[in-house]
Design a protein around this motif. Structure first.
Motif, PDB file in Angstrom:
ATOM      1  N   LEU A 193       0.828  -1.203   0.000  1.00 60.71           N
ATOM      2  CA  LEU A 193       0.000   0.000   0.000  1.00 60.71           C
ATOM      3  C   LEU A 193       0.864   1.255   0.000  1.00 60.71           C
ATOM      4  CD1 LEU A 193      -2.741  -1.015   2.582  1.00 60.71           C
ATOM      5  CD2 LEU A 193      -2.937  -0.984   0.099  1.00 60.71           C
ATOM      6  N   THR A 194       0.381   2.298  -0.687  1.00 54.64           N
ATOM      7  CA  THR A 194       1.089   3.575  -0.751  1.00 54.64           C
ATOM      8  C   THR A 194       1.204   4.190   0.644  1.00 54.64           C
ATOM      9  OG1 THR A 194       0.143   3.918  -2.944  1.00 54.64           O
ATOM     10  CG2 THR A 194       1.137   5.827  -1.878  1.00 54.64           C
ATOM     11  N   CYS A 195       2.373   4.726   0.958  1.00 50.46           N
ATOM     12  CA  CYS A 195       2.639   5.366   2.259  1.00 50.46           C
ATOM     13  C   CYS A 195       2.353   4.409   3.409  1.00 50.46           C
ATOM     14  CB  CYS A 195       1.815   6.643   2.422  1.00 50.46           C
ATOM     15  SG  CYS A 195       2.179   7.918   1.207  1.00 50.46           S
ATOM     16  N   GLY A 196       2.571   3.130   3.167  1.00 48.84           N
ATOM     17  CA  GLY A 196       2.351   2.152   4.217  1.00 48.84           C
ATOM     18  C   GLY A 196       0.904   2.008   4.638  1.00 48.84           C
ATOM     19  N   GLY A 197      -0.018   2.474   3.781  1.00 45.41           N
ATOM     20  CA  GLY A 197      -1.441   2.361   4.088  1.00 45.41           C
ATOM     21  C   GLY A 197      -1.986   3.476   4.953  1.00 45.41           C
ATOM     22  N   ARG A 198      -1.158   4.477   5.259  1.00 46.43           N
ATOM     23  CA  ARG A 198      -1.614   5.569   6.134  1.00 46.43           C
ATOM     24  C   ARG A 198      -2.708   6.403   5.482  1.00 46.43           C
ATOM     25  NH1 ARG A 198       3.953   5.828   6.875  1.00 46.43           N
ATOM     26  NH2 ARG A 198       4.119   7.618   5.480  1.00 46.43           N
ATOM     27  N   LEU A 199      -2.723   6.443   4.152  1.00 47.96           N
ATOM     28  CA  LEU A 199      -3.731   7.232   3.439  1.00 47.96           C
ATOM     29  C   LEU A 199      -4.840   6.370   2.850  1.00 47.96           C
ATOM     30  CD1 LEU A 199      -1.355   9.676   1.521  1.00 47.96           C
ATOM     31  CD2 LEU A 199      -2.506  10.045   3.699  1.00 47.96           C
ATOM     32  N   PHE A 200      -4.870   5.099   3.189  1.00 49.61           N
ATOM     33  CA  PHE A 200      -5.864   4.205   2.612  1.00 49.61           C
ATOM     34  C   PHE A 200      -7.276   4.523   3.113  1.00 49.61           C
ATOM     35  CE2 PHE A 200      -8.291   0.226   2.527  1.00 49.61           C
ATOM     36  CZ  PHE A 200      -8.178  -0.106   1.185  1.00 49.61           C
ATOM     37  N   HIS A 201      -7.410   4.750   4.414  1.00 46.65           N
ATOM     38  CA  HIS A 201      -8.713   5.055   5.010  1.00 46.65           C
ATOM     39  C   HIS A 201      -8.747   6.528   5.393  1.00 46.65           C
ATOM     40  CE1 HIS A 201     -11.718   4.369   8.588  1.00 46.65           C
ATOM     41  NE2 HIS A 201     -12.218   5.110   7.622  1.00 46.65           N
ATOM     42  N   VAL A 202      -9.549   7.311   4.670  1.00 41.21           N
ATOM     43  CA  VAL A 202      -9.695   8.744   4.940  1.00 41.21           C
ATOM     44  C   VAL A 202     -11.131   9.013   5.381  1.00 41.21           C
ATOM     45  CG1 VAL A 202      -9.603  11.063   3.973  1.00 41.21           C
ATOM     46  CG2 VAL A 202      -7.920   9.350   3.268  1.00 41.21           C
ATOM     47  N   ARG A 203     -11.272   9.725   6.465  1.00 40.51           N
ATOM     48  CA  ARG A 203     -12.609  10.023   6.995  1.00 40.51           C
ATOM     49  C   ARG A 203     -13.190  11.259   6.313  1.00 40.51           C
ATOM     50  NH1 ARG A 203     -13.375   7.007  11.550  1.00 40.51           N
ATOM     51  NH2 ARG A 203     -11.501   5.949  12.315  1.00 40.51           N
ATOM     52  N   CYS A 204     -14.473  11.203   6.014  1.00 41.89           N
ATOM     53  CA  CYS A 204     -15.163  12.278   5.283  1.00 41.89           C
ATOM     54  C   CYS A 204     -15.203  13.553   6.124  1.00 41.89           C
ATOM     55  CB  CYS A 204     -16.577  11.824   4.921  1.00 41.89           C
ATOM     56  SG  CYS A 204     -17.541  13.074   4.074  1.00 41.89           S
ATOM     57  N   CYS A 205     -14.564  14.613   5.643  1.00 44.52           N
ATOM     58  CA  CYS A 205     -14.504  15.869   6.401  1.00 44.52           C
ATOM     59  C   CYS A 205     -15.882  16.514   6.507  1.00 44.52           C
ATOM     60  CB  CYS A 205     -13.502  16.825   5.767  1.00 44.52           C
ATOM     61  SG  CYS A 205     -13.841  17.258   4.058  1.00 44.52           S
ATOM     62  N   ALA A 206     -16.730  16.332   5.472  1.00 51.52           N
ATOM     63  CA  ALA A 206     -18.086  16.900   5.517  1.00 51.52           C
ATOM     64  C   ALA A 206     -18.896  16.252   6.632  1.00 51.52           C
ATOM     65  CB  ALA A 206     -18.774  16.704   4.177  1.00 51.52           C
ATOM     66  N   HIS A 207     -18.714  14.950   6.813  1.00 54.17           N
ATOM     67  CA  HIS A 207     -19.433  14.245   7.880  1.00 54.17           C
ATOM     68  C   HIS A 207     -18.918  14.671   9.248  1.00 54.17           C
ATOM     69  CE1 HIS A 207     -20.663  10.521  10.222  1.00 54.17           C
ATOM     70  NE2 HIS A 207     -21.789  10.935   9.683  1.00 54.17           N
ATOM     71  N   ILE A 208     -17.601  14.882   9.358  1.00 55.77           N
ATOM     72  CA  ILE A 208     -17.020  15.353  10.618  1.00 55.77           C
ATOM     73  C   ILE A 208     -17.577  16.736  10.962  1.00 55.77           C
ATOM     74  CG2 ILE A 208     -14.882  16.104  11.739  1.00 55.77           C
ATOM     75  CD1 ILE A 208     -13.426  13.953  10.122  1.00 55.77           C
TER      76      ILE A 208
END
Length: 248
Positions: free
Chosen positions: A61-76
């Motif tokens: 995974l790219t960047c060791g998977g650190r960017l694989f799961h991104v939380r929706c800023c609109a929902h936050i």
């Protein structure tokens, strides 16, 4: 692309991760996924952890998977605003239920409209919010504020209407609306510009290519798109070939 699925396995469990991975596998893009962003709910967290494990087994995974799961800023943002609503949650509920009561009958709507005209208030339909969209709650409250003097007079014609915020509660609503107004301005300023025009239509000179109703792209970007389209046509002789075809 959007995946919409409603399914249950043999054990009556919903396995979102497997369903998504099967779709990506079928489309042959499972090795091209960089980031998946989702709303902040527990089942999404579990699904993304499982997906991340599946992906990490077949490729790095790219960047060791650190960017694989991104939380929706609109929902936050929606969750943050909803927490802020807690201070006037009861008032919001009163306004919401009052609007539901009025909108539930044509006769009630007509009575409300007549009172508004008598008070020389511009007649406008009351808005009902969507619970998952904080900006719609702002719209509902801001419109209701314009009719705050209509509600008590409407109650005189409707003895079963009891949704009447007091003066102090309306003052809280005004304060919250001012805060939400600033937040909405920030959202408009910080929003990423997008276009709803199909990609092929961007480079087409037929009909409406891009207009203010279908795009929020800046004029200089639109000009670059159109110039780029003309340049490509010139380089590949598209216009010339089209003329030859027509003559033949």
């Amino acid at each position: 692309m959007v995946i919409t699925g409603h399914f249950i396995d043999h054990y009556w469990r919903l396995d979102i991760a497997d369903g998504i991975y099967k779709c990506l596998k079928h489309w042959e893009i499972e090795d091209k996924i960089f980031t998946i962003y989702v709303d902040n709910v527990a089942y999404n967290d579990r699904a993304l952890r499982r997906l991340k494990h599946i992906f990490s087994m077949v490729r790095k995974l790219t960047c060791g998977g650190r960017l694989f799961h991104v939380r929706c800023c609109a929902h936050i943002l929606n969750l943050l605003v909803k927490d802020g609503h807690a201070m006037i949650d009861s008032v919001i509920g009163e306004v919401r239920e009052g609007i539901k009561y009025i909108n539930n009958s044509e006769a009630r709507l007509q009575t409300f409209s007549n009172i508004s005209h008598q008070l020389q208030i511009q007649d406008r339909k009351l808005l009902l919010d969507v619970l998952t969209r904080w900006n719609s709650t702002y719209d509902m409250l801001s419109v209701a504020l314009k009719f705050k003097n209509v509600f008590p007079r409407f109650a005189k014609y409707e003895p079963h209407f009891h949704h009447l915020p007091n003066v102090e509660e309306w003052a809280h609503v005004e304060s919250v609306c001012e805060i939400l107004k600033v937040s909405k301005m920030a959202m408009d300023v910080l929003a990423i510009l997008i276009s709803t025009v199909a990609s092929k239509a961007t480079f087409s000179a037929r009909g409406r290519v891009i207009d203010p109703y279908r795009s929020s792209l800046e004029p200089n970007i639109i000009q670059k798109f159109l110039c780029g389209g003309d340049w490509i046509k010139h380089c590949y002789g598209i216009k010339k070939k089209l003329k030859v075809h027509l003559i033949n």
